[in-house]
Scaffold this motif. Structure first.
Motif, PDB file in Angstrom:
ATOM      1  N   ASP A   1       0.813  -1.213   0.000  1.00  0.00           N
ATOM      2  CA  ASP A   1       0.000   0.000   0.000  1.00  0.00           C
ATOM      3  C   ASP A   1       0.847   1.263   0.000  1.00  0.00           C
ATOM      4  O   ASP A   1       0.326   2.366  -0.071  1.00  0.00           O
ATOM      5  CB  ASP A   1      -0.909   0.011   1.238  1.00  0.00           C
ATOM      6  CG  ASP A   1      -1.720  -1.276   1.321  1.00  0.00           C
ATOM      7  OD1 ASP A   1      -2.240  -1.698   0.275  1.00  0.00           O
ATOM      8  OD2 ASP A   1      -1.808  -1.856   2.415  1.00  0.00           O
TER       9      ASP A   1
ATOM     10  N   GLN B   1      -5.151   0.540  -1.559  1.00  0.00           N
ATOM     11  CA  GLN B   1      -5.138   1.897  -2.115  1.00  0.00           C
ATOM     12  C   GLN B   1      -6.078   1.984  -3.306  1.00  0.00           C
ATOM     13  O   GLN B   1      -6.055   1.100  -4.170  1.00  0.00           O
ATOM     14  CB  GLN B   1      -3.725   2.286  -2.576  1.00  0.00           C
ATOM     15  CG  GLN B   1      -2.730   2.461  -1.454  1.00  0.00           C
ATOM     16  CD  GLN B   1      -3.038   3.650  -0.569  1.00  0.00           C
ATOM     17  OE1 GLN B   1      -3.839   4.517  -0.909  1.00  0.00           O
ATOM     18  NE2 GLN B   1      -2.405   3.697   0.584  1.00  0.00           N
TER      19      GLN B   1
ATOM     20  N   HIS C   1      -6.893   5.376  -4.665  1.00  0.00           N
ATOM     21  CA  HIS C   1      -6.800   6.721  -5.226  1.00  0.00           C
ATOM     22  C   HIS C   1      -6.198   6.661  -6.625  1.00  0.00           C
ATOM     23  O   HIS C   1      -5.461   5.722  -6.963  1.00  0.00           O
ATOM     24  CB  HIS C   1      -5.933   7.572  -4.289  1.00  0.00           C
ATOM     25  CG  HIS C   1      -5.832   8.989  -4.686  1.00  0.00           C
ATOM     26  ND1 HIS C   1      -4.799   9.462  -5.446  1.00  0.00           N
ATOM     27  CD2 HIS C   1      -6.655  10.031  -4.450  1.00  0.00           C
ATOM     28  CE1 HIS C   1      -4.988  10.761  -5.648  1.00  0.00           C
ATOM     29  NE2 HIS C   1      -6.102  11.120  -5.054  1.00  0.00           N
ATOM     30  N   LEU C   2      -6.514   7.655  -7.436  1.00  0.00           N
ATOM     31  CA  LEU C   2      -6.038   7.781  -8.812  1.00  0.00           C
ATOM     32  C   LEU C   2      -4.563   7.410  -9.026  1.00  0.00           C
ATOM     33  O   LEU C   2      -4.189   6.854 -10.057  1.00  0.00           O
ATOM     34  CB  LEU C   2      -6.277   9.237  -9.244  1.00  0.00           C
ATOM     35  CG  LEU C   2      -5.987   9.650 -10.670  1.00  0.00           C
ATOM     36  CD1 LEU C   2      -6.795   8.815 -11.641  1.00  0.00           C
ATOM     37  CD2 LEU C   2      -6.306  11.120 -10.849  1.00  0.00           C
ATOM     38  N   ASN C   3      -3.740   7.701  -8.025  1.00  0.00           N
ATOM     39  CA  ASN C   3      -2.303   7.434  -8.153  1.00  0.00           C
ATOM     40  C   ASN C   3      -1.951   5.980  -8.444  1.00  0.00           C
ATOM     41  O   ASN C   3      -0.907   5.693  -9.002  1.00  0.00           O
ATOM     42  CB  ASN C   3      -1.590   7.816  -6.862  1.00  0.00           C
ATOM     43  CG  ASN C   3      -1.593   9.290  -6.676  1.00  0.00           C
ATOM     44  OD1 ASN C   3      -0.980  10.009  -7.424  1.00  0.00           O
ATOM     45  ND2 ASN C   3      -2.357   9.751  -5.704  1.00  0.00           N
TER      46      ASN C   3
ATOM     47  N   ALA D   1      -1.178   5.237 -12.260  1.00  0.00           N
ATOM     48  CA  ALA D   1       0.148   5.596 -12.773  1.00  0.00           C
ATOM     49  C   ALA D   1       1.193   4.581 -12.305  1.00  0.00           C
ATOM     50  O   ALA D   1       2.015   4.115 -13.097  1.00  0.00           O
ATOM     51  CB  ALA D   1       0.535   7.002 -12.312  1.00  0.00           C
TER      52      ALA D   1
ATOM     53  N   ASP E   1     -12.706   8.606 -10.285  1.00  0.00           N
ATOM     54  CA  ASP E   1     -11.589   9.027 -11.145  1.00  0.00           C
ATOM     55  C   ASP E   1     -10.663   7.853 -11.469  1.00  0.00           C
ATOM     56  O   ASP E   1     -10.131   7.750 -12.569  1.00  0.00           O
ATOM     57  CB  ASP E   1     -10.717  10.073 -10.416  1.00  0.00           C
ATOM     58  CG  ASP E   1     -11.419  11.403 -10.317  1.00  0.00           C
ATOM     59  OD1 ASP E   1     -12.482  11.557 -10.954  1.00  0.00           O
ATOM     60  OD2 ASP E   1     -10.897  12.289  -9.613  1.00  0.00           O
TER      61      ASP E   1
ATOM     62  N   LYS F   1      -9.836   6.385 -15.185  1.00  0.00           N
ATOM     63  CA  LYS F   1      -8.451   6.344 -15.656  1.00  0.00           C
ATOM     64  C   LYS F   1      -8.043   4.910 -16.022  1.00  0.00           C
ATOM     65  O   LYS F   1      -7.355   4.686 -17.022  1.00  0.00           O
ATOM     66  CB  LYS F   1      -7.527   6.901 -14.555  1.00  0.00           C
ATOM     67  CG  LYS F   1      -6.107   7.142 -14.992  1.00  0.00           C
ATOM     68  CD  LYS F   1      -5.966   8.425 -15.773  1.00  0.00           C
ATOM     69  CE  LYS F   1      -4.527   8.643 -16.219  1.00  0.00           C
ATOM     70  NZ  LYS F   1      -4.376   9.899 -16.956  1.00  0.00           N
TER      71      LYS F   1
END
Ligand code: ATP
Ligand code: MG
Lengths: 110, 144
Positions: free
Chosen positions: A32, A51, A53-55, A58, A79, A83
């Motif tokens: 995480d 986790q 979140h959008l990150n 990537a 989001d 993505k």
């Protein structure tokens, strides 16, 4: 092993970015903390995490994991889902814990 | 993007606190290296280094730039931000050291592994910082 086999056998919920499930799967990494995942996850690994979140998208594309599996039924940001679809990272989900899922993955021979 | 016969230059602005675009610069750099047919081992190193640098600008600085130059020999990455700078650079380089806030940690950052990761991936690594001014990271990764 093909991703589709993992999804079918372990009853994973497909959230986004899945396509045909023909991606190769080889091993898994649980984590995480993003910079640990960056340095430790290998390409074609499954990435098990809480986790959402959008990150995460990537990170997943940069280290070429074959899928993100969100464990513990964590809620996923809208989001992140968008993505994952746009960059075609398979985003999957399960209500199992990372440990429960990992032991099933090991039994399956991932 | 500019290109002459032997090298390609890529420039990115990274805003402070902009997590909606987080990872865009590094993802774009990776895509271009792939198109150029660079070895996947090298791509991985560049991806990790640029991602960690990009997130450090977004999280810890007031904003900055990433400039990449790809030559037949190497990938050179220069990361510069507009402050606040790092007080103790040796401490910042230590694995596990992080000043990330609770809010940032909830997003998965703050392991204190970003700078050590960059150093591990780099063939040449320099970190220079001046308090009140800004931080500059210079990275070189050889293509073979
Ligand atoms: N560009 C920067 N400007 C100001 N401070 C910085 C910058 N980059 C790093 N730092 C400082 O150095 C510390 C260590 O950075 P490092 O990237 O190793 O870890 P982190 O960003 O805190 O966590 P992680 O990268 O593992 O998510 C940061 O917590 C911060 O205090
Ligand atoms: Mg960092």
């Amino acid at each position: 092993m093909e991703l589709s086999k993992v999804v079918d056998e372990l009853n994973l919920e497909v959230i986004a970015g899945y396509n045909d499930g023909k991606k190769e799967v080889n091993g898994a990494y649980i984590g995480d903390l993003l910079s640990l995942v960056m340095s430790k996850a290998e390409s074609n690994n499954l990435w098990l995490t809480i986790q959402t979140h959008l990150n995460v998208i990537a990170v997943a594309t940069l280290v070429d994991v074959s899928a993100i599996i969100v464990v513990e039924n964590m809620e996923i940001d809208e989001d992140t889902i968008k993505k994952a679809d746009s960059v075609k990272v398979p985003l999957l989900k399960t209500k199992l814990s990372a440990y429960e899922l990992a032991s099933k993955l090991a039994k399956l021979g991932v | 993007m500019t290109k002459d016969s032997n090298s390609m230059k890529l420039n990115y602005d990274v805003d402070s606190n902009d997590f909606t675009r987080a990872g865009e610069a590094s993802s774009n750099i990776k895509k271009i290296l792939k198109q150029l047919g660079v070895a996947s081992k090298v791509i991985r190193k560049v991806s990790i280094a640029t991602y960690e640098a990009e997130m450090n600008i977004a999280i810890h600085s007031y904003g900055g730039k990433i400039n990449v130059e790809i030559t037949p020999k190497e990938v050179q990455i220069v990361v510069k931000d507009n402050g606040p700078g790092i007080k103790d650079v040796n401490l910042a380089m230590k694995e596990g050291y992080s000043t990330a806030t609770e809010r940032i940690r909830e997003l998965g950052f703050g392991a204190g592994m970003g700078l050590p990761n960059i150093k591990k991936c780099a063939d040449v690594f320099e970190l220079k910082s001046e308090e009140g001014k800004g931080t500059k990271v210079f990275i070189k990764i050889f293509l073979n």
